[in-house]
Enzyme design. Sequence first.
Site, PDB file in Angstrom:
ATOM      1  N   SER B 139       0.807  -1.215   0.000  1.00 62.39           N
ATOM      2  CA  SER B 139       0.000   0.000   0.000  1.00 62.39           C
ATOM      3  C   SER B 139       0.843   1.270   0.000  1.00 62.39           C
ATOM      4  CB  SER B 139      -0.926  -0.002   1.217  1.00 62.39           C
ATOM      5  OG  SER B 139      -0.170  -0.125   2.409  1.00 62.39           O
ATOM      6  N   LYS B 178       3.116  10.486   2.758  1.00 64.70           N
ATOM      7  CA  LYS B 178       3.292  11.357   1.604  1.00 64.70           C
ATOM      8  C   LYS B 178       4.242  12.498   1.961  1.00 64.70           C
ATOM      9  CE  LYS B 178       0.330   9.911  -1.642  1.00 64.70           C
ATOM     10  NZ  LYS B 178      -0.502   8.988  -0.889  1.00 64.70           N
TER      11      LYS B 178
END
Lengths: 220, 220
Positions: B139, B178
């Site tokens: 993921s 991120k």
Amino acid sequence: MKKPSERQQMILSFIEEFIEEHDFPPTIRDIQYGCDISSTSVVSYNLDRLKESGLLNRHSEVSRGLSLAGQSHRNSSAEPVSIDTVAVPLLGTIAAGSPFPMPENDTWSDLTGQELIDLPQAIIGPGTGIYALKVRGESMIDALISDGDLVIMEQTSVVRNGQMAAVRIKSENTTTLKHYYSEGPRTRLEPANTQMEAMTFRSDDVEVLSKVVAVWRYLG
Amino acid sequence: MKKPSERQQMILSFIEEFIEEHDFPPTIRDIQYGCDISSTSVVSYNLDRLKESGLLNRHSEVSRGLSLAGQSHRNSSAEPVSIDTVAVPLLGTIAAGSPFPMPENDTWSDLTGQELIDLPQAIIGPGTGIYALKVRGESMIDALISDGDLVIMEQTSVVRNGQMAAVRIKSENTTTLKHYYSEGPRTRLEPANTQMEAMTFRSDDVEVLSKVVAVWRYLG
DNA sequence: ATACTTTCCGAACATTAGTGCGGATATTAT
DNA sequence: ATAATATCCGCACTAATGTTCGGAAAGTAT
């Protein structure tokens, strides 16, 4: 002495890391952009607060006239333990197109003077002929390795299927890091990034240089 | 590489002493007066020579953009026998869709009994609230992190632009790793993999949980 | 000596980078 | 709420600081 505000802590850690990276302190505007602050005056204001708190030395009218005062707030949460470590030589960098750095076979010992990196024995494992390379550029992106990463390599000419290795395609004279799968007369090279596609070559066209033991990416 | 001239040696040692005393590098004019040189351009000239010799790092158009190249490490006299390490608790795993593991704020101390991982202090840095997570599944592939990787996290609610962090999108109730860029009312989240596209959200919809300090991938 | 390279000189120039200030926003105390 | 204080915002200003350039001096090689 009040506790520095959130913004002030961010500034402080930014300064610390900037110095760590550049060996000289940041400008007010470096801090402004790095910490997403709207005005230089706000940075200046907070630097003054930090100076009042004694956490920072600031010399007025001197560019980059900053230095950290609380120099030695060492480890706070854990006790320092001494463990066995191995010094791994940092042999160079990998970049797209450049020849792949390898230890010279004549004198493995003249690595003295090279930069060394201490790594715990435990996470390196028992291998020999270990060295490290710093990655430059995004040429290894499909191996999930990006600019600045440290790759720990072990010199070897044989790897098991599935291991990631530095392989050289003789006919193309290129070297990359790929997962290695020997399939008889053909050898399949598969990027670590499954979104990329694998390629196959004649087995005698593929030369294994080193295998990848570990990848270390420090972001701070 | 030629031997530096007398004047160049003087400049070099002046820089060294200046940094020792001030914790930041001198300006060209500092060097000029300190070494009794008639013109700034002479200093600049010799700095260029020193850079060519590899004895000095110089960043053009950067004030005080000097650092000595010779010494890669701060401490000059310490023996590399044992190094400080910190024991980092392995708190759990990250997987797609699962809530992001965080240290419980009530008892940081009951981490005893958890699995601990020794990491060198040097590569972790001075941060506090450090813990590790093991990645499950692919993921995080767009953050260049794959199954089995160990992610070293530091608990924080503020990160600077460009840092990789665990962020939660409140409206979607998702958490990912991120690169974080605050742009006023909007916040841009950019994957580490440059082949992926960035996304932007309302800043108050984005919550920072932890920042990524390092990634460790052991392949053996 | 002659030519060539390195180093130096001064002084103007162009950016970089710190400061000041009036006023807007928060934050906290009364 | 009201006042007091702490922060933040832009923006202009100025000092600090790196760069450039023609030419002079000093050092080296031919």
